[in-house]
Write an enzyme that holds these catalytic residues in place. Structure first.
Site, PDB file in Angstrom:
ATOM      1  N   GLU A 244      -7.969   4.987   4.798  1.00 52.34           N
ATOM      2  CA  GLU A 244      -7.758   4.199   3.581  1.00 52.34           C
ATOM      3  C   GLU A 244      -7.752   5.099   2.360  1.00 52.34           C
ATOM      4  OE1 GLU A 244      -7.477   0.911   3.351  1.00 52.34           O
ATOM      5  OE2 GLU A 244      -8.195   0.114   5.272  1.00 52.34           O
TER       6      GLU A 244
ATOM      7  N   GLU B 249       0.834  -1.201   0.000  1.00 51.59           N
ATOM      8  CA  GLU B 249       0.000   0.000   0.000  1.00 51.59           C
ATOM      9  C   GLU B 249       0.867   1.248   0.000  1.00 51.59           C
ATOM     10  OE1 GLU B 249      -3.305  -2.577   2.458  1.00 51.59           O
ATOM     11  OE2 GLU B 249      -2.421  -0.829   3.415  1.00 51.59           O
TER      12      GLU B 249
HETATM   13 ZN   LIG Z   1      -3.734  -2.029   4.667  1.00 48.61          ZN
END
Ligand SMILES: [Zn+2]
Length: 1100
Positions: free
Chosen positions: A985, A806
């Site tokens: 996120e 990520e």
């Molecule tokens: Zn994550």
């Protein structure tokens, strides 16, 4: 002697024998025939035998004459004799005679009224009870042959009554496949007349067609014996023949429903292994491939193509991934192995066990397997997997401060909080002096870096060899096997021009980067530096819209895959890169193949296989000490041809869906572009899609489930520069060395007003240090008041990059850090308001080694927060200890936020923790006192949704899921007692709302998000700055509104024109209602949407 005898049997003499016998038959006509049945049988049988054994002489002129005689003399016989055997013999003879002459004889037959005679025989026979099966079979076979030559076939059939006879016969023989095929063929011929079609429709023939189909379809999955019976009876062959027949004859596509019905039938039969085998044996792949290819141009035939493609994918023989093991190609021996869990299993796996495919992969059980992909890869799940995952124990739900370790143990962490005891005595607050806290000693270089510098061999550490761009086909390096070329080809030409990016990239410095890399420890001991990390990345100024999905892309890609089976000769199947070959991953080539490389920090590509001239299958490497978790990729390509389109397939993807199906493109970096002054990652790739493929996934890889497959992520691209070196990545790379470089540059930005401290929190397993930053404002003076204000500022605790794949989380963190170190008044206010404690990279080892999810321990670190092991999870253990220390001294942070990236959703959003909203979701009965909850947790996301364009409140969720109980967010909320504990996120893909709607996300937007997060904290400060706590709550409620957002249950993605068929598994369509309702075979788009709903139970 032999010769004369041969002549008698095969030549003209035999014809004269036949003629003689025919004459005998003719004389028997009438009375005699009725009397002497036995003779009639014998004579016709003899004629049949003679004709059958005539061999090649069939084509002679004599034979035609014989046929005419036969027609004239014998064909009326069956009407006079009622003897079945005699009639049969005559039909056999006729059949034999009509097979020759390429239809010309059939024409003669028709012109002489043959059709009518056959219809008469049919009607007569159908009146017998029961009608002779063999006779009906012969009759219909003949009719099927004759029909296409008779323009009035349908009319004659209707007028004679034969039409009904055939329909009745079909209805009565649904289970009789032998009879079904020819009679079905005849029905189809009747259908050619419009009047008949109506009549047949009235007669329920459409339903009939489905009755033919239904016995094999209804409850197939519940009752596999039905399908098995169908296979045993040879129906697969029949169905294929029928389908092919309709395909060839239904040229105006009037009967798509019937064709679809036949396919549905095949689809259901191929649910069982036996059916798939029968399908392959009957050449089903080829038949459906070619028929589908012919259907492709006609859009209305899409349902046929789609169902065919589904069947073919299901039957496609499962391949083995081209790997010796699915365990990571890199080995790292753990200091100690956990007693239980996947890592323990990995270590206890006996040598020689094949973990790539299951030994008995052809287990029938797999037929019943459903698409319950194990959800072990994502850290936040889609909400509608619902209640069982939601915490339902109210006692557990309420935050319980758990000080954990005794304070004696935690006291050692005091040294990370010097600001809480600092008295600044002896510190000079004169504004001209620079800070005394700079421990790194990195000089602030005021002047921009020289416009252009010539540097030599910058990309290898330790002076092993020289790497060049241009000439000699791209890159060369000093791996053990490749000593060729670098020096001799280019001599001293190993010169790179560094673009002047100093002004645009204030935090980047190539030389500094190389210095940083030297201190980074990787398991494979990388000695190379990837160009993009060296040159840096400047976000492009042009917009990068979400890519519109072209209709039919997935289908055409799948057909190309099937062609591998149909045209095996086109397949090159040449390994061009392989990390599993020790010391020599680059394979020699003749210039006909691309060159690959992934041996640099954060690189991930295990193997590349050239499948066709311009198509490559790529295999990703598992996370170290794991046998899966691959998704992140970052590799280099060179040796390309300009203007040629290459197709790349990542063939071992694990997730069941991907944003690559929803507009996301891969990232590409061109070194030629970089040295022309455009160092940047750009979104690239056409024909991108993601679908289930034919590579078997062992039960070891699929969490115990058998019969699973991998997924293919495919994209095509072309290259615009000769002698380029290009890189592809899943998302904008951000290495651990990049972080170290950025931190050094940030330290250099420090002004005397900024308090910045950089500590080493701990060492990782891999020997990399985990930095901890403290940022706040220097006190105005060392007066008591100022020192007191300084020490008592609320704490904000931030972390990022626990998941190495990520990388967007690091870019957001970069935005936050740059803002915090900035000179704007807002930044100054923010520093004066809070003390920031930041762990910018919780998983340096994972980042360095190109992992996607785990650390070197082979575990997801964001599942270890409840009980982190100091040896295996040091960064989590010590970060948690910092928080426990703060809880102990009553200084728990006001906000905790862990930055993540999300691979399934668009926009930026937050997960928080709320008892009330969890209770709402789980239907636990709770008293109202349980539900009395401070709404403060909603303030920060609400502010963000107002000021950050990429942020979406609608995507936020505040439910506490059981599967998340060991994540940072939940543990910090529950144990440390931080009400505002979040996961933030950021999408890997793009936005579907706000200012960036329709655009893919870039580093500029991610960094902006990080900066806006800071601004939001400043606004939060204004809310929380009010002393009266109750008043604060009221105020927050006013601003936020008291109604919680409804839990997001809608599908993340809109539906596409083209169905997104991720899966080739048959059972996906089990619920399809079309058959139960007979004629409703229209492709049910909604149904398929629902399918994709079920597929998206995953998220980050
Ligand atoms: Zn994550």
């Amino acid at each position: 002697m032999n010769k004369p005898k041969m002549a008698t049997e095969k030549g003209v003499p035999s014809n004269s024998r036949v003629l003689m016998l025919l004459g005998q038959l003719e004389r028997m006509n009438g009375e005699a025939m009725m009397r002497d049945v036995e003779t009639a049988r014998q004579v016709t049988a003899k004629i049949f035998h003679l004709i059958q054994t005539q061999g090649e002489s069939k084509h002679t002129q004599n034979d035609n004459a014989l046929y005419c005689t036969f027609h004239r003399r014998v064909l009326s016989l069956p009407q006079s004799t009622r003897d079945v055997q005699t009639t049969l013999n005559i039909l056999y003879i006729l059949s034999e005679l009509l097979t020759v002459g390429r239809g010309r004889r059939v024409g003669v037959f028709v012109s002489k009224g043959g059709t009518g005679i056959l219809f008469q025989i049919l009607i007569t026979t159908s009146k017998e009870l029961p009608p002779s099966e063999e006779l009906m079979l012969q009759l219909h076979s003949l009719l099927a042959k004759v029909g296409p030559k008779d323009r009035k076939f349908g009319v004659k059939a209707r007028l004679s009554g034969a039409l009904n006879a055939t329909v009745n016969l079909t209805k009565q023989n649904l289970q009789n496949t032998k009879l079904l095929l020819p009679s079905h063929n005849v029905v189809r011929l009747y259908w050619n007349s419009t009047v008949n079609a109506i009549s047949l429709g009235k007669n329920g023939v459409v339903e009939l067609m489905f009755k033919i189909v239904v016995p094999f379809t209804v409850d197939c999955h519940n009752e596999p014996t039905n399908a098995r019976r169908a296979v045993d009876a040879g129906h697969v062959h029949v169905l294929l023949a029928l389908y092919q027949d309709w395909h060839h004859n239904d040229t105006r596509h009037r009967h798509m429903l019937i064709r679809k019905g036949l396919l549905v039938c095949l689809r259901n039969i191929t649910n069982i292994k036996l059916g798939r085998k029968a399908f392959i044996d009957a050449d089903g792949m080829r038949i459906l491939y070619y028929s589908s290819t012919e259907c492709l141009p006609v859009r209305t035939l899409d349902p046929l193509v789609n169902t065919s493609s589904l069947i073919m994918r299901k039957c496609f023989p499962k391949n083995r991934l081209p790997l010796p093991t699915i365990k990571s190609a890199f080995h790292y021996q753990l200091p100690h192995v956990p007693a239980v869990g996947p890592v323990a299993q990995l270590y206890s796996q006996p040598l020689g066990v094949d973990d790539v495919v299951d030994e008995s992969d052809d287990n029938e059980e797999t037929d019943a397997d459903t698409e319950n992909d194990t959800d072990n890869e994502e850290d936040e799940k889609d909400q509608h997997t619902a209640n069982e995952d939601i915490e339902t124990d109210l006692n557990k739900l309420h935050p319980k401060k758990n000080p954990g370790r005794p304070f004696e143990e935690l006291k050692v962490y005091e040294r990370f909080f010097l600001e809480l005891s600092e008295d600044f005595q002896g510190y000079n607050f004169e504004p001209s002096k620079s800070g005394a806290l700079n421990t790194e000693g990195v000089k602030q270089d005021g002047s921009p870096v020289n416009a252009t510098r010539h540097i030599q061999s910058p990309l290898l550490l330790g002076g092993i060899a020289t790497r060049r761009v241009g000439g000699g086909g791209g890159s060369n390096w000093g791996s053990d096997c490749g000593s060729e070329g670098t020096e001799d080809e280019g001599g001293e030409g190993a010169v790179l021009e560094v673009p002047d990016t100093a002004l645009l990239l204030p935090l980047h410095d190539p030389d500094l980067y190389v210095e940083m890399v030297k201190g980074t420890h990787s398991v494979p001991q990388y000695a190379e530096v990837a160009y993009p990390d060296y040159f840096g990345h400047i976000a492009p100024t042009f917009r990068e819209p979400l890519q519109e999905r072209v209709y039919g892309v997935q289908r055409s890609k799948i057909f190309q895959d099937i062609e591998r089976l149909i045209h095996p000769n086109d397949i090159v199947d040449k390994v061009v890169y392989d990390l599993d070959i020790p010391s020599c991953p680059v394979i020699e080539d003749n210039g006909e193949s691309l060159k690959f490389n992934s041996q640099f920090e954060s690189g991930n590509l295990r193997k590349a296989v050239q499948m066709r001239k311009y198509e490559y299958d790529l295999v990703l490497n598992s996370d170290i000490n794991s046998n899966h978790y691959h998704q992140w990729f970052y590799f280099e390509v060179s040796g390309m041809r300009v203007g040629t389109t290459y197709r790349f397939n990542i063939i071992n993807s694990e997730k069941s869906n991907s944003q690559f199906n929803y507009g996301m493109q891969v990232l590409m970096y061109s070194v030629q572009e970089a040295i022309s002054g455009r160092p940047r990652w750009v979104r690239t790739g056409t024909d991108i899609c993601y679908y289930k493929n034919h590579f078997a996934r062992s039960s070891i890889a699929a969490g115990g489930q058998k019969g699973k497959s991998y997924y293919t992520m495919t994209f095509s691209t072309s290259f615009s520069h000769k002698d380029d070196v290009c890189y592809f990545a899943y998302h904008y790379p951000y290495t651990y060395s990049t972080l170290k470089m950025h931190l050094s540059k940030l330290e250099a930005l420090r002004t005397p007003q900024i308090y910045l401290r950089r500590d080493v929190l701990c060492e990782t397993l891999g020997g990399n240090s985990c930095p901890l930053l403290t940022i706040t404002a220097m006190p105005e003076s060392n007066s008591n008041d100022h020192i007191c204000q300084f020490r008592n500022r609320p704490l904000i605790f931030l972390s990022a990059r626990v998941h190495p794949g990520e990388t967007n989380a690091s870019w957001v963190m970069k935005g936050t850090l740059e803002f915090l170190m900035g000179t704007s008044p807002l930044a100054a206010s923010l520093r004066e308001a809070y003390i920031f404690k930041i762990v910018p990279m919780l998983n340096p080892d994972g980042v360095v080694n190109g992992n996607h999810r785990c650390s070197l321990s082979g575990e997801d670190l964001n599942r270890q927060w409840q009980n982190p092991n100091p040896e295996l999870h040091p960064t989590i253990y010590h970060t948690k200890s910092l928080l426990q220390y703060l809880a102990h001294i009553q200084r728990a942070p006001l906000v905790f936020c862990d930055y993540h990236g999300h691979s399934r959703k668009k926009n930026v959003f937050m997960y928080g923790c709320s008892v009330k909203e969890t209770v709402w979701q789980s239907n636990i009965s709770a008293t109202s006192s349980d539900l009395h909850e401070d709404l403060g947790y909603r303030a920060l996301p609400k502010i963000l949704s107002q000021i950050a364009p990429a942020f979406s409140m609608a995507s936020c969720s505040f439910v506490v899921e059981r599967s998340k109980e060991s994540t940072a967010r939940v543990v910090v909320w529950r144990e440390i007692g931080v009400q505002r504990s979040y996961t933030m996120e950021s999408t890997l893909c793009g936005c579907d709302q706000g200012k960036y709607k329709g655009l893919q996300i870039g580093t500029r937007e991610l960094e902006e998000m990080g900066a806006q997060f800071c601004v939001a904290l400043l606004r939060l400060k204004r809310l929380t700055g009010i002393r009266n706590h109750q008043h604060l709550l009221d105020l927050e409620s006013d601003i936020i509104g008291t109604s919680p957002t409804t839990y997001v249950v809608e599908e993340d993605e809109p539906s596409f024109l083209e169905e997104i068929d991720y899966s080739a598994e048959s059972n996906d369509e089990d619920a399809e209602p079309e058959i139960e309702h007979g004629i409703e075979v229209q492709e049910n788009a909604n149904h398929l949407d629902r399918l994709s709903d079920c597929e998206t139970n995953h998220k980050d």
